[in-house]
Design an enzyme around this catalytic site. Structure first.
Site, short mmCIF file in Angstrom:
data_model
loop_
_atom_site.label_atom_id
_atom_site.label_comp_id
_atom_site.label_asym_id
_atom_site.label_seq_id
_atom_site.Cartn_x
_atom_site.Cartn_y
_atom_site.Cartn_z
N CYS A 113 -9.37 -12.31 30.13
CA CYS A 113 -10.20 -13.38 29.55
C CYS A 113 -11.64 -13.33 30.06
CB CYS A 113 -9.60 -14.74 29.85
SG CYS A 113 -7.89 -14.84 29.34
N HIS A 253 -14.54 -20.19 29.41
CA HIS A 253 -13.37 -19.64 28.71
C HIS A 253 -12.52 -20.80 28.21
CE1 HIS A 253 -9.87 -17.51 27.64
NE2 HIS A 253 -9.17 -17.83 28.71
N ASN A 283 -6.34 -20.20 23.06
CA ASN A 283 -6.91 -19.25 24.02
C ASN A 283 -6.98 -17.87 23.36
OD1 ASN A 283 -7.35 -17.42 26.09
ND2 ASN A 283 -5.84 -18.32 27.48
O1 UT7 Z 1 -6.57 -17.35 29.82
C1 UT7 Z 1 -6.62 -17.25 31.21
C2 UT7 Z 1 -5.83 -18.04 31.97
N1 UT7 Z 1 -4.80 -18.86 31.39
C3 UT7 Z 1 -4.85 -20.14 31.69
O2 UT7 Z 1 -5.84 -20.59 32.20
C4 UT7 Z 1 -3.64 -20.97 31.44
C5 UT7 Z 1 -3.46 -21.88 32.63
N2 UT7 Z 1 -2.29 -22.74 32.60
C6 UT7 Z 1 -2.14 -23.76 31.74
O3 UT7 Z 1 -2.93 -23.98 30.85
C7 UT7 Z 1 -0.98 -24.69 31.98
O4 UT7 Z 1 -0.38 -24.39 33.21
C8 UT7 Z 1 0.09 -24.63 30.84
C9 UT7 Z 1 -0.46 -25.27 29.58
C10 UT7 Z 1 0.53 -23.23 30.60
C11 UT7 Z 1 1.31 -25.45 31.26
O5 UT7 Z 1 0.94 -26.78 31.55
P1 UT7 Z 1 1.45 -27.48 32.90
O6 UT7 Z 1 0.95 -28.85 32.88
O7 UT7 Z 1 1.06 -26.57 34.05
O8 UT7 Z 1 3.00 -27.50 32.67
P2 UT7 Z 1 4.15 -26.88 33.59
O9 UT7 Z 1 4.17 -25.40 33.44
O10 UT7 Z 1 4.09 -27.45 34.96
O11 UT7 Z 1 5.42 -27.45 32.86
C12 UT7 Z 1 5.69 -28.87 32.86
C13 UT7 Z 1 6.94 -29.12 32.01
C14 UT7 Z 1 8.10 -28.21 32.35
O12 UT7 Z 1 9.27 -28.94 32.23
P3 UT7 Z 1 10.05 -29.50 33.55
O13 UT7 Z 1 10.35 -28.28 34.36
O14 UT7 Z 1 9.06 -30.42 34.21
O15 UT7 Z 1 11.23 -30.17 32.97
C15 UT7 Z 1 8.06 -27.17 31.27
O16 UT7 Z 1 9.32 -26.60 31.02
O17 UT7 Z 1 6.63 -28.89 30.64
C16 UT7 Z 1 7.60 -27.99 30.10
N3 UT7 Z 1 6.96 -27.19 29.04
C17 UT7 Z 1 6.92 -27.59 27.76
N4 UT7 Z 1 7.40 -28.66 27.13
C18 UT7 Z 1 7.19 -28.75 25.81
C19 UT7 Z 1 6.30 -26.02 29.18
N5 UT7 Z 1 5.84 -25.62 27.98
C20 UT7 Z 1 6.21 -26.57 27.09
C21 UT7 Z 1 6.01 -26.73 25.71
N6 UT7 Z 1 6.51 -27.83 25.11
N7 UT7 Z 1 5.34 -25.83 24.98
#
Ligand code: UT7
Length: 326
Positions: A113, A253, A283
């Protein structure tokens, strides 16, 4: 010493739109989760017959037209991508052929990225050294070709498209004022594509284990992204003796609305200083900054003399900033 001035911008995205409602039918997710956790509402997806070079070429043509530069004047074409048409030849060579930019040297660079800002840094140095006068820099991706549509943690994030700029040497003290590029390979596993390189060459096992798709530890990446982009922004300002109040437009980004908001808060940016378009494209990796820059430019949000701060973070890990006097 010459400066590298941006004299044209262009962007191209696929026509096909994939909304959050469409994703609700593919994986266990909701529009509400995607919107509140990422800010993304829809993304563009390449159709059959469309490749990274398709969007790269279309974006380049628009940037050339705006700059009033013809393709045969280009000395250099650099494409930043992690989703090239082929491992080789480079996508830059395919763009060169499409544009008929006969005298240009052409190559790709890989910094995920951050690729577009790494490419700007490389070309800025070529221009400063006097060996290049007119260059085309493109960030282009078809991430949806390496997106795991069974992985709700990542498939809701990515989209396709390309953005391009023309950089021309000028004796005025305008254009790219500074670039800073950084990497930390110790974190490579946090965001990577296991297959399609020499480690996991094509074989049935690779497909069975879904190794051709992006793997991301989102939470870890999120924290590191906020910290690194804040540092890169401050580094750019300090190097130029400027402060946050001097910035007319901040384009980072476009990965996650919460990341951009967190950086804006840490830096003390006002909302009107920050350009965000990820709700429409998701993204798009190396393409996200040049697509946003082109949109802002065409909407009249950057005027001559404005100070534009570009800031990126991505797999590698890589992070970078570029400060530009428009
Ligand atoms: O491009 C270069 C770099 N990339 C980035 O900068 C991406 C950086 N990361 C992010 O944007 C975020 O970490 C994400 C959007 C990927 C995830 O958001 P988060 O707030 O960090 O969520 P998490 O991974 O901590 O997941 C929280 C919960 C989990 O459930 P439990 O374990 O708490 O029950 C996940 O399983 O959300 C769940 N989850 C979803 N639920 C519904 C993860 N993806 C989804 C989804 N829909 N699509």
């Amino acid at each position: 010493m010459a400066h590298a001035r941006i004299t044209g911008t262009g962007a191209a995205v696929p026509e096909k739109v994939l909304t959050n409602a469409d994703l609700e039918k593919l994986v266990d997710t909701t529009d509400e989760w995607i919107t509140t956790r990422t800010g993304i509402k829809e993304r563009r997806v390449a159709s059959a017959g469309e490749f990274t070079s398709t969007f790269a070429t279309a974006a380049a043509e628009k940037a050339l037209t705006m700059a009033g530069v013809s393709a045969d004047e280009l000395d250099l074409i650099v494409v930043a991508t992690v989703t090239p048409d082929f491992p080789f030849p480079s996508t830059a060579c395919l763009v060169q052929k499409n544009l008929n930019a006969k005298k240009a040297a052409a190559f790709d660079i890989s910094a995920a990225c951050s690729g577009f800002l790494f490419a700007i840094s490389i070309v800025d140095n070529f221009i400063k050294s006097g060996s290049v006068t007119k260059a085309l820099v493109i960030g282009a991706e078809t991430l949806t070709r390496v997106t795991d549509w069974q992985d709700r943690n990542s498939c809701v994030l990515f989209g396709d498209g390309a953005g391009a700029v023309i950089l021309e040497a000028t004796n005025e003290k305008a254009g790219v004022l500074s670039t800073h590029i950084h990497s930390d390979g110790t974190y490579w596993e946090l965001l990577h594509q296991p297959a399609c390189g020499s480690r996991n060459p094509a074989e049935q096992r690779v497909l069975d284990e879904r190794l051709t798709f992006i793997k991301m530890q989102g939470n870890e990446v999120f924290k590191l992204a906020v910290r690194a982009m804040e540092e890169a922004a401050n580094e750019a300002l300090a190097a130029n003796g400027l402060s946050v109040a001097d910035i007319d437009l901040f384009i980072s980004h476009q990965a996650n609305r919460r990341i951009i908001d967190a950086i804006g808060k840490r830096l003390g940016l006002a909302p009107e200083q920050v350009y965000i378009n990820l709700e429409r494209y998701g993204n798009t990796s190396a393409a996200s900054i040049p697509i946003a820059l082109d949109e802002a430019n065409r909407a009249g949000k950057v005027k001559e003399g404005d100070l534009v701060l570009l800031d990126s973070f991505g797999g590698g890990l890589t992070w970078a900033s570029a400060l530009v006097r428009w």
